[in-house]
Design a protein around this motif. Sequence first.
Motif, mmCIF file in Angstrom:
data_model
loop_
_atom_site.group_PDB
_atom_site.id
_atom_site.type_symbol
_atom_site.label_atom_id
_atom_site.label_comp_id
_atom_site.label_asym_id
_atom_site.label_seq_id
_atom_site.Cartn_x
_atom_site.Cartn_y
_atom_site.Cartn_z
ATOM 1 N N VAL A 107 0.879 -1.328 0.072
ATOM 2 C CA VAL A 107 0.168 -0.067 0.096
ATOM 3 C C VAL A 107 1.011 1.302 0.028
ATOM 4 O O VAL A 107 0.704 2.181 -0.865
ATOM 5 N N GLU A 111 0.736 4.335 -2.800
ATOM 6 C CA GLU A 111 0.500 5.810 -2.090
ATOM 7 C C GLU A 111 1.350 6.954 -2.589
ATOM 8 O O GLU A 111 1.063 7.943 -2.788
ATOM 9 N N HIS A 112 2.767 6.546 -2.378
ATOM 10 C CA HIS A 112 3.731 7.250 -2.545
ATOM 11 C C HIS A 112 4.889 6.654 -3.738
ATOM 12 O O HIS A 112 5.926 7.628 -3.867
ATOM 13 N N ARG A 248 -0.020 11.552 -10.282
ATOM 14 C CA ARG A 248 -0.981 10.773 -9.342
ATOM 15 C C ARG A 248 -2.462 11.166 -8.933
ATOM 16 O O ARG A 248 -3.349 10.285 -8.851
ATOM 17 N N ILE A 252 -6.117 9.356 -9.349
ATOM 18 C CA ILE A 252 -7.110 9.177 -8.344
ATOM 19 C C ILE A 252 -8.191 9.796 -8.783
ATOM 20 O O ILE A 252 -9.358 9.439 -8.733
ATOM 21 N N ARG A 343 -4.906 4.447 -4.362
ATOM 22 C CA ARG A 343 -4.905 4.724 -2.706
ATOM 23 C C ARG A 343 -5.773 5.801 -2.832
ATOM 24 O O ARG A 343 -5.675 6.982 -3.656
ATOM 25 N N THR A 344 -7.012 5.899 -2.091
ATOM 26 C CA THR A 344 -7.802 6.941 -2.009
ATOM 27 C C THR A 344 -7.250 8.114 -1.355
ATOM 28 O O THR A 344 -6.530 8.222 -0.642
ATOM 29 N N ASP A 345 -7.974 9.137 -1.808
ATOM 30 C CA ASP A 345 -7.855 10.439 -0.817
ATOM 31 C C ASP A 345 -9.395 11.041 -0.485
ATOM 32 O O ASP A 345 -10.240 10.066 -0.399
#
Length: 366
Positions: A107, A111-112, A248, A252, A343-345
Amino acid sequence: MHSDRFRPLVDAKGPFVSIYFDDSHDTEDAAAQLDARLRDIRKQLEEQSVDGSVIQAIDTAVRGAHPPVGRSGRAVIVAGDTVVLDEHLIRPPTTTIVRVSDLPYVVPIVEHGLLHTAYLRVAVDSTGADISVHYASRVNSETVDGDGYPVHKAKSSEGHEYGKEQAVEEAVRKNIREVADRVTHLVDESGAGLVFIEGEVGARSELTSELPERVADNAVQLEGGGRAAGTDEAEVQHEISQELLKQRLTAIDDAAQRFAAGRGTGLAVEGLADVTAALRDGAVDTLIIGDIEDATVVADADLMLIAADADTLSDLGAAPERTLRADEALPIKAVAIDAALVRTDERMSPADGVGAVLRYAENSSA
């Protein structure tokens, strides 16, 4: 994020060690800070009874890689005593993460990490270019020296002949074309998702125009940088980081729009039960990972079949032998069926912290 970069993890045999830490090189004592972080990681691994050969493999991989410039994170995943994945991250994690478990934890990379496994930097001028291919954990550099000559126009005292000006312009174009050919080859070879072009405005623009459309569409001209001495590397890295983060956010946003549009149509699901079912069916196009926290799923002895609870697994004819962290099991199952990972925000808050955009509507599946 495309899942192909994680494919080696699907076939690897555990147990797995997954490590994430701040690997920034933006201070004079960066080397000392790295030593301290590695000592802390070693201590945590020893407390979890990890074999010394595994710890040494991690230390060797970290110290042997090309150091980043500025703020950066590091991801290292080991299967058995073999380093299977080793990447720099665009941003460092807020705290060091050390996990020893049956499945790898990916994960933080989703994300990064870089959306693509490689990008190019091209510092171009009238004579050629310095090109570097930036992979997740290494950099390959080369120089293209064009054959075109001369590349400087005659001074007024030299006559300023029209013919010589034409010769210079053609020499510069020849050199730029050579750079474009090499850039195109390296993009095709590396699978680079972006090409960052630096240098004087004219050279940047001419190179972009010489690239084939499929490469030019992924080219970004940087304001800083170039082949001249005294380039502000920190400024260039900031520009690159901002573009990578922009990319990114776009990914998303795309997933959020497709997830919202799919709700109520059978093309999107959420919650552990529905998402695990869709993963078992191979129906997931994009797995959306939110705040799963410490949620778990159950699996059979071979970790081949997963479900949200023991009753569901039993109904599928399998014995619930193992309990797994959902934030490890679901992403790896998504990789196994070639689903993308996001990966959600704040734009998405799926039930149980997990959702999925599907390849086909549920009611159309067999």
